[in-house]
Motif scaffolding. Structure first.
Motif, mmCIF file in Angstrom:
data_model
loop_
_atom_site.group_PDB
_atom_site.id
_atom_site.type_symbol
_atom_site.label_atom_id
_atom_site.label_comp_id
_atom_site.label_asym_id
_atom_site.label_seq_id
_atom_site.Cartn_x
_atom_site.Cartn_y
_atom_site.Cartn_z
ATOM 1 N N GLU A 24 -5.716 0.138 1.163
ATOM 2 C CA GLU A 24 -6.359 0.069 2.467
ATOM 3 C C GLU A 24 -7.179 -1.212 2.535
ATOM 4 O O GLU A 24 -7.618 -1.728 1.505
ATOM 5 N N THR A 25 -7.340 -1.745 3.728
ATOM 6 C CA THR A 25 -8.103 -2.979 3.909
ATOM 7 C C THR A 25 -9.465 -2.623 4.474
ATOM 8 O O THR A 25 -9.565 -1.967 5.511
ATOM 9 N N ARG A 173 -7.143 3.071 -2.207
ATOM 10 C CA ARG A 173 -7.887 4.227 -1.728
ATOM 11 C C ARG A 173 -8.468 4.976 -2.920
ATOM 12 O O ARG A 173 -7.823 5.110 -3.953
#
Length: 403
Positions: A24-25, A173
């Motif tokens: 995830e960013t 994550r």
């Protein structure tokens, strides 16, 4: 059933991990202590221009002859460069971090100049050509790989990412670890304690260990010794998409130890059960579809020691960190005599002191697996291998540092 050696158990457990958590960013400000999901390259050059490492004067090195007088043309400060060039016999007042003016190749520090702040200075002491100048790209250049995937972003790594121009980072994550305490005897801290009950502590300790390792926690509470209650809470872990389910207690096969049977009814493929270690023998692992299941013993110390040895490496594997199977022990010396060991590897709560001969680990005399107070005082776990012969104070040993 034969006892599984600790290294064999750990390797089998890590082999059961289905893969890494998704990437995830996140904004840079939310990435502290997260784990990079991809290699990180510099988006810019640092420093982007040659600059001064000291307060002083930007000059030509050939002019730095003691007693020479130099005319001061102006000033270069951080964020405000001097718009001009330096010729022979000239100088520009400069401050740390400021760009080097064209024509200058050396910094005369202000302590080696007379007449500081005036229109002309006199060289008191010279300096080698190029002294106190940071070249462009001294730290890194655009395109350089700075951090590898799997790096935990501590303060230095996060600062480096910021300096490289990254406003956001691709991180793994956090693995979701569902923690389920079990047993009719347990109550939560602050609740009334019946005559046959004790206060639950394992779930809080394991939650802290999970978060410290980089995971997030789903607290499933306390399941009673009842198949329906156990099944419902196992279902909650599945519905939440937990990566790992950690149960606490009830993993043996006594009349009231229902966890193993409940997990099997839920579809768990049993990996192994019973480890050749003390504390922690009745540990169990398996897979519930994509979810790794780890059944830890109910004794507080046993569950925490197993958490260090098995739960933390699983979290690291899910995060893509390097070598989760690595040997976490260090060499040291025993701080007291020890008897011969049996077929179970011992992990002994110990004091740790640095001596002239090296780190000395002194196991406490009492090692009952219910005694959390000793674990809170211990700095290390001294390791006694399977069938280790009797040892004397000062003999080599290995230990795992706790804090």
């Amino acid at each position: 059933m034969a006892l599984t050696p600790v290294p064999v158990a750990l390797r089998a457990l890590l082999d059961s991990v289905p893969g890494r958590t998704p990437i995830e960013t996140l904004p840079l400000a939310q990435c502290a202590w997260r784990v990079l999901g991809a290699d990180l390259a510099a988006l810019r050059t640092q420093p982007p221009f040659a600059n001064s490492a000291m307060d002083g004067y930007a000059v030509r090195g050939d002019d730095l002859v003691p007693g020479a007088e130099l005319r001061v043309l102006g000033e270069s400060a951080a964020g405000r460069s001097f718009d001009g060039s330096v010729a022979a016999g000239e100088a520009v007042r400069i401050f740390t971090g400021a760009p080097i003016p064209e024509g200058a190749d050396t910094i005369l520090i202000q302590e080696n100049a007379d007449g500081v702040g005036s229109a002309a200075i006199t060289v008191r002491e010279g300096a080698p050509k190029g002294k106190f100048i940071r070249k462009a790209g001294l730290d890194f250049s655009e395109g350089d790989q700075l951090l590898a995937a799997g790096t935990r972003l501590d303060s230095a790594a996060l600062g480096l990412a910021a300096a490289a121009g990254h406003p956001a980072l691709a991180v793994r994550r956090k693995p979701l670890v569902a923690i389920l305490a079990t047993g009719d005897e347990l109550v939560l801290p602050g609740e009334p304690v019946g005559p046959d009950q004790i206060v639950a502590s394992n779930s809080f300790a394991l939650a802290a260990l999970v978060e410290q390792a980089g995971g997030s926690v789903l607290d499933l509470g306390i399941a009673r010794d009842d198949h329906a209650d156990l099944a419902a809470r196992i279902g909650q872990a599945r519905d939440a998409g937990a990566d790992v389910l950690v149960t606490l207690g009830g993993a043996s096969v006594g009349a009231h130890d229902l966890v193993q049977e409940a997990l099997k009814r839920a579809g768990m493929d049993l990996g192994f059960w019973k480890i050749a270690m003390r504390p922690g023998k009745p540990m169990m692992t398996g897979r519930l579809g994509p979810m790794v299941a780890i059944g830890l013993p109910g004794n507080p110390v046993s569950s925490i020691v197993c958490g260090h040895l098995f739960v933390v490496p699983v979290i690291e594997a899910l995060l893509g960190m390097p070598s989760p199977e690595r040997d976490r022990s260090e060499p040291g010396l025993l701080g007291r005599d020890m008897p011969a060991n049996d077929e179970r590897e011992d992990y002994l709560r110990s004091n740790l002191v640095l001596t002239e001969a090296g780190w000395e680990a002194t196991p406490f005399e009492r090692q009952d697996s219910s005694m959390l107070g000793l674990l809170a005082r211990a700095q290390a776990l001294a390791i006694r291998p399977v069938f280790a012969p009797a040892a004397r104070k000062g003999d080599p040993c290995r230990f795992i540092r706790l804090r």
